[in-house]
Design a protein around this motif. Structure first.
Motif, PDB file in Angstrom:
ATOM      1  N   GLU A 148       0.811  -1.144   0.110  1.00 60.89           N
ATOM      2  CA  GLU A 148      -0.039  -0.037  -0.169  1.00 60.89           C
ATOM      3  C   GLU A 148       0.872   1.287   0.075  1.00 60.89           C
ATOM      4  O   GLU A 148       0.526   2.140  -0.690  1.00 60.89           O
ATOM      5  N   ALA A 149       1.599   1.091   0.902  1.00 63.55           N
ATOM      6  CA  ALA A 149       2.909   2.504   0.825  1.00 63.55           C
ATOM      7  C   ALA A 149       3.482   2.538  -0.387  1.00 63.55           C
ATOM      8  O   ALA A 149       3.724   3.629  -0.786  1.00 63.55           O
ATOM      9  N   TRP A 150       3.850   1.673  -1.108  1.00 63.05           N
ATOM     10  CA  TRP A 150       4.540   1.613  -2.221  1.00 63.05           C
ATOM     11  C   TRP A 150       3.741   2.199  -3.664  1.00 63.05           C
ATOM     12  O   TRP A 150       4.209   2.637  -4.531  1.00 63.05           O
ATOM     13  N   ASN A 151       2.452   2.038  -3.288  1.00 68.14           N
ATOM     14  CA  ASN A 151       1.367   2.210  -4.348  1.00 68.14           C
ATOM     15  C   ASN A 151       0.840   3.572  -4.076  1.00 68.14           C
ATOM     16  O   ASN A 151       0.099   4.302  -4.956  1.00 68.14           O
ATOM     17  N   GLU A 152       0.875   4.302  -2.819  1.00 73.00           N
ATOM     18  CA  GLU A 152       0.248   5.525  -2.489  1.00 73.00           C
ATOM     19  C   GLU A 152       0.820   6.683  -3.216  1.00 73.00           C
ATOM     20  O   GLU A 152       2.110   6.911  -3.205  1.00 73.00           O
ATOM     21  N   ARG A 153       0.105   7.393  -4.104  1.00 66.11           N
ATOM     22  CA  ARG A 153       0.545   8.496  -4.826  1.00 66.11           C
ATOM     23  C   ARG A 153       0.574   9.836  -4.102  1.00 66.11           C
ATOM     24  O   ARG A 153       1.287  10.851  -4.668  1.00 66.11           O
ATOM     25  N   GLY A 162       3.857  -3.403 -12.661  1.00 61.63           N
ATOM     26  CA  GLY A 162       3.363  -3.335 -13.975  1.00 61.63           C
ATOM     27  C   GLY A 162       2.168  -2.582 -14.176  1.00 61.63           C
ATOM     28  O   GLY A 162       1.567  -1.884 -13.140  1.00 61.63           O
ATOM     29  N   PRO A 163       1.776  -2.166 -15.304  1.00 62.27           N
ATOM     30  CA  PRO A 163       0.617  -1.598 -15.407  1.00 62.27           C
ATOM     31  C   PRO A 163      -0.672  -2.219 -14.959  1.00 62.27           C
ATOM     32  O   PRO A 163      -0.624  -3.485 -15.094  1.00 62.27           O
ATOM     33  N   PHE A 178       8.082   4.985 -13.016  1.00 62.21           N
ATOM     34  CA  PHE A 178       7.105   4.009 -13.728  1.00 62.21           C
ATOM     35  C   PHE A 178       5.762   4.707 -13.346  1.00 62.21           C
ATOM     36  O   PHE A 178       5.095   4.277 -12.656  1.00 62.21           O
ATOM     37  N   PRO A 179       5.444   5.849 -13.776  1.00 62.13           N
ATOM     38  CA  PRO A 179       4.235   6.494 -13.449  1.00 62.13           C
ATOM     39  C   PRO A 179       2.892   5.589 -13.515  1.00 62.13           C
ATOM     40  O   PRO A 179       1.723   5.999 -12.760  1.00 62.13           O
ATOM     41  N   ASP A 180       2.731   4.818 -14.575  1.00 67.83           N
ATOM     42  CA  ASP A 180       1.403   4.087 -14.775  1.00 67.83           C
ATOM     43  C   ASP A 180       1.690   2.584 -14.189  1.00 67.83           C
ATOM     44  O   ASP A 180       0.762   1.831 -14.535  1.00 67.83           O
ATOM     45  N   PHE A 181       2.799   2.271 -13.455  1.00 68.92           N
ATOM     46  CA  PHE A 181       2.866   1.171 -12.775  1.00 68.92           C
ATOM     47  C   PHE A 181       2.559   1.038 -11.429  1.00 68.92           C
ATOM     48  O   PHE A 181       2.329   2.027 -10.729  1.00 68.92           O
ATOM     49  N   ARG A 182       1.849  -0.241 -10.875  1.00 65.15           N
ATOM     50  CA  ARG A 182       1.609  -0.375  -9.682  1.00 65.15           C
ATOM     51  C   ARG A 182       2.084  -1.779  -9.083  1.00 65.15           C
ATOM     52  O   ARG A 182       2.544  -2.734  -9.937  1.00 65.15           O
ATOM     53  N   PHE A 183       2.444  -1.903  -7.562  1.00 61.28           N
ATOM     54  CA  PHE A 183       3.015  -3.196  -7.265  1.00 61.28           C
ATOM     55  C   PHE A 183       1.713  -3.873  -6.706  1.00 61.28           C
ATOM     56  O   PHE A 183       0.851  -3.468  -6.347  1.00 61.28           O
TER      57      PHE A 183
END
Length: 121
Positions: free
Chosen positions: A13-18, A86-87, A61-66
């Motif tokens: 969650e932390a890695w994906n929080e924008r 990845g996307p 990697f602006p469009d990628f998610r963990f």
């Protein structure tokens, strides 16, 4: 023993929080103040350093998610989890495994390894 599934979920969650402020809050509740992160291409020390690492990955990697792969594993003060990057809804070109050491149920250090990366031209 801490709940490794909760730690892994919060980690991803932390890695994906924008949102920068929300991400800093997630980092502050999950990581020890003097924590460290290391992988083959980046490193960060302390909460601000870890936030910089995560922000750097998001920028690159602006469009990628963990996404977590499988279940997290752990014993004692150690956690291992595998992830892909990845996307959303697409093929993930990057995969890795992170090994974490906990202190008082918070991440003290994380060492990341890349299991799959795209071939460089």
């Amino acid at each position: 023993m801490p709940d490794v599934d909760v730690i892994a979920t919060r980690y991803i969650e932390a890695w994906n929080e924008r949102d920068a402020e929300r991400r800093k809050g997630l980092i502050a509740t999950l990581w020890a103040e003097d924590a460290s992160f290391r992988d083959p291409i980046m490193q960060g020390d302390g909460l601000a350093g870890i936030d910089q690492v995560i922000a750097g990955v998001q920028s690159r990697f602006p469009d990628f998610r963990f996404t977590q792969l499988g279940k997290a594993d752990g014993f004692g003060d150690y956690v291992r989890l595998t992830w892909k990057l990845g996307p959303a809804g697409g093929e993930a070109p990057i995969q890795g495994t992170d090994f974490a050491m906990l202190e008082n149920d918070r991440l003290k250090s994380v060492t990341g390894f890349f299991d799959r990366v795209p071939a460089q031209p």
